[in-house]
Design a protein around this motif. Structure first.
Motif, mmCIF file in Angstrom:
data_model
loop_
_atom_site.group_PDB
_atom_site.id
_atom_site.type_symbol
_atom_site.label_atom_id
_atom_site.label_comp_id
_atom_site.label_asym_id
_atom_site.label_seq_id
_atom_site.Cartn_x
_atom_site.Cartn_y
_atom_site.Cartn_z
ATOM 1 N N ALA A 143 52.568 -8.253 4.606
ATOM 2 C CA ALA A 143 52.405 -9.672 4.471
ATOM 3 C C ALA A 143 53.086 -10.162 3.258
ATOM 4 C CB ALA A 143 50.861 -9.850 4.494
ATOM 5 N N SER A 144 54.160 -9.766 2.848
ATOM 6 C CA SER A 144 54.874 -10.157 1.536
ATOM 7 C C SER A 144 54.007 -9.908 0.484
ATOM 8 C CB SER A 144 54.974 -11.778 1.854
ATOM 9 O OG SER A 144 56.145 -11.946 2.886
ATOM 10 N N HIS A 145 53.415 -8.964 0.293
ATOM 11 C CA HIS A 145 52.859 -8.654 -0.967
ATOM 12 C C HIS A 145 53.685 -8.328 -1.998
ATOM 13 C CE1 HIS A 145 49.215 -8.170 1.518
ATOM 14 N NE2 HIS A 145 48.473 -8.631 0.273
ATOM 15 N N GLY A 146 53.776 -8.683 -3.114
ATOM 16 C CA GLY A 146 54.708 -8.301 -4.340
ATOM 17 C C GLY A 146 54.066 -6.806 -4.769
ATOM 18 N N GLN A 185 48.031 -20.275 -3.170
ATOM 19 C CA GLN A 185 47.278 -19.549 -2.117
ATOM 20 C C GLN A 185 46.399 -18.380 -3.049
ATOM 21 O OE1 GLN A 185 49.125 -16.918 0.856
ATOM 22 N NE2 GLN A 185 47.371 -16.861 2.011
ATOM 23 N N ASN A 216 55.873 -14.260 8.319
ATOM 24 C CA ASN A 216 54.859 -13.848 9.235
ATOM 25 C C ASN A 216 54.196 -15.142 9.735
ATOM 26 O OD1 ASN A 216 52.012 -13.977 7.597
ATOM 27 N ND2 ASN A 216 53.370 -12.765 6.160
ATOM 28 N N GLU A 226 59.706 -10.693 -7.854
ATOM 29 C CA GLU A 226 59.009 -9.742 -7.475
ATOM 30 C C GLU A 226 59.527 -9.159 -6.226
ATOM 31 O OE1 GLU A 226 55.060 -11.091 -6.216
ATOM 32 O OE2 GLU A 226 56.000 -12.574 -4.635
ATOM 33 N N GLU A 239 49.195 -11.634 8.062
ATOM 34 C CA GLU A 239 48.478 -12.862 7.957
ATOM 35 C C GLU A 239 48.744 -13.782 9.060
ATOM 36 O OE1 GLU A 239 49.516 -15.835 5.348
ATOM 37 O OE2 GLU A 239 47.404 -16.443 4.631
ATOM 38 N N PHE A 261 52.490 -17.657 6.923
ATOM 39 C CA PHE A 261 53.294 -17.635 5.948
ATOM 40 C C PHE A 261 54.965 -17.345 6.451
ATOM 41 C CE2 PHE A 261 55.099 -15.273 1.764
ATOM 42 C CZ PHE A 261 54.592 -16.334 1.002
ATOM 43 N N GLY A 301 44.521 -15.171 -3.961
ATOM 44 C CA GLY A 301 44.624 -14.021 -4.092
ATOM 45 C C GLY A 301 46.280 -13.428 -4.225
ATOM 46 N N THR A 302 47.156 -14.410 -4.399
ATOM 47 C CA THR A 302 48.714 -14.312 -4.351
ATOM 48 C C THR A 302 49.079 -13.878 -6.099
ATOM 49 O OG1 THR A 302 49.092 -16.621 -4.508
ATOM 50 C CG2 THR A 302 49.009 -15.399 -2.764
ATOM 51 N N SER A 303 50.175 -13.528 -5.941
ATOM 52 C CA SER A 303 50.954 -13.183 -7.498
ATOM 53 C C SER A 303 51.147 -14.516 -7.820
ATOM 54 C CB SER A 303 52.072 -12.193 -7.017
ATOM 55 O OG SER A 303 52.837 -12.908 -6.112
ATOM 56 N N TYR A 304 51.065 -15.599 -7.405
ATOM 57 C CA TYR A 304 51.519 -16.931 -7.708
ATOM 58 C C TYR A 304 50.574 -17.392 -8.653
ATOM 59 C CZ TYR A 304 54.197 -16.281 -3.711
ATOM 60 O OH TYR A 304 55.123 -15.815 -2.516
ATOM 61 N N ILE A 323 59.000 -7.159 -2.843
ATOM 62 C CA ILE A 323 58.076 -7.372 -1.535
ATOM 63 C C ILE A 323 58.146 -5.866 -0.979
ATOM 64 C CG2 ILE A 323 57.231 -8.697 0.170
ATOM 65 C CD1 ILE A 323 57.002 -10.363 -2.303
ATOM 66 N N ARG A 365 47.544 -3.931 -7.718
ATOM 67 C CA ARG A 365 47.505 -3.610 -6.290
ATOM 68 C C ARG A 365 47.926 -2.012 -6.062
ATOM 69 N NH1 ARG A 365 50.810 -8.842 -4.082
ATOM 70 N NH2 ARG A 365 49.111 -10.341 -4.238
ATOM 71 N N PHE A 390 44.748 -13.670 4.324
ATOM 72 C CA PHE A 390 45.629 -12.966 3.539
ATOM 73 C C PHE A 390 44.751 -11.967 2.559
ATOM 74 C CE2 PHE A 390 47.902 -12.524 -0.821
ATOM 75 C CZ PHE A 390 48.822 -11.782 -0.473
HETATM 76 N N1 ARG Z 1 54.421 -12.785 -2.802
HETATM 77 C C1 ARG Z 1 53.188 -13.380 -2.977
HETATM 78 C C2 ARG Z 1 52.248 -12.127 -3.301
HETATM 79 O O1 ARG Z 1 52.361 -11.130 -3.507
HETATM 80 C C3 ARG Z 1 52.570 -13.995 -1.556
HETATM 81 C C4 ARG Z 1 52.157 -13.285 -0.558
HETATM 82 C C5 ARG Z 1 51.528 -14.145 0.378
HETATM 83 N N2 ARG Z 1 51.523 -13.776 1.774
HETATM 84 C C6 ARG Z 1 51.160 -14.298 2.841
HETATM 85 N N3 ARG Z 1 51.088 -13.610 3.851
HETATM 86 N N4 ARG Z 1 50.528 -15.625 2.681
HETATM 87 O O2 ARG Z 1 50.802 -12.371 -3.577
#
Ligand code: ARG
Length: 254
Positions: free
Chosen positions: A95-98, A141, A45, A208, A38, A41, A143-146, A210, A103, A78
């Motif tokens: 991109a820090s995906h949990g 944000q 990144n 989580e 992305e 973040f 689409g995030t796990s948050y 990542i 998914r 993202f």
């Molecule tokens: N860790 C969170 C998730 O899995 C947020 C990832 C957000 N990454 C980013 N590049 N904005 O959804």
């Protein structure tokens, strides 16, 4: 009609030839791996001026080097990252995906490159844990796990979605929301960099693992990535990067 049919067949063939997940052998032959992230973040990144950098960008550089590949980076919103991966528009996403069950139905995750979790961050020191979010408006944000995890907190007033995590953070600083939920290391970095801004770090809502992701079933590429990742985790280069960014080792402990 006949002509139309053969044109259609040729188009279909072209699509079949050009759009497919590239297995390891094909990526190796090319010498280049196309990786999407992305770039919004920090510290994972982000852009430093016009240069894409960050902890996971640098981890990817180390891993690719071990694989004997050079990276061609692509940066996108993202939300577009896993969708584009499913369409085989790039080889890998970092991109820090949990790793979530949902998914994992759509993509194949590699081994995790760090462990973290969603943290509550607010301006009001009274907002620290899930209970304190009762009746509050929370920014996350899209689409995030948050988002998924904040939704689970009962009695929350509203969850507000933002296209980037930076926008979610701005909503907090301009007091349009009561709290922001983001990665604990993102939250820490923001608080450390702006000591006078009044950010208050609260509890972690969930934890989580990542990881990077490849196209569903592209096990040859995932396997080579995992092997190279294990090598950089063993040879001290991952540890050095982690220390540089976080002053601690952020790898998963199990
Ligand atoms: N860790 C969170 C998730 O899995 C947020 C990832 C957000 N990454 C980013 N590049 N904005 O959804």
């Amino acid at each position: 009609m006949k002509l139309l049919k053969s044109v259609a067949a040729a188009v279909a063939l072209c699509a079949a030839v050009t759009v497919h997940a590239r297995p390891l052998a094909e990526v190796q032959k090319d010498g280049k791996i196309l990786i999407a992230t992305e770039g919004q973040f920090a510290p994972f990144n982000f852009f430093n001026g016009t240069t894409l950098t960050g902890f996971e960008v640098e981890v990817a550089e180390l891993v690719a080097k071990k694989m004997g590949l050079t990276i061609q980076w692509k940066t996108l919103g993202f939300d577009a990252l896993l969708t584009g991966l499913r369409q085989d528009r790039w080889d890998l996403v970092i991109a820090s995906h949990g790793i979530t069950e949902e998914r994992a139905k759509a993509v194949t995750f590699t081994e995790p490159h760090y462990c973290s979790g969603g943290m509550i961050i607010a301006m009001d020191p009274a907002i620290k844990n899930a209970k304190d979010l009762s009746g509050k408006v929370v920014a996350v944000q899209t689409g995030t796990s948050y988002l998924e995890n904040v939704k689970k907190v009962s009695s929350i007033k509203e969850v507000k979605n933002f296209p980037t995590d930076v926008d979610a953070r701005s909503a907090l600083t301009s007091r349009r929301v009561d709290a922001w939920v983001t990665d604990r290391f993102v939250a820490k970095a923001v608080a450390d960099k702006n000591p006078g801004a009044g950010f208050k770090l609260g509890d972690m809502l969930f934890i989580e693992r990542i990881a990077a992701a490849v196209s569903k079933g592209n096990t040859s590429l995932a396997g080579a990535w995992n092997k190279a990742l294990a090598e950089v985790m063993a040879d001290g280069s991952y540890a050095q990067l982690s220390k540089k960014y976080f002053n601690e080792d952020v790898r998963c402990s199990n």
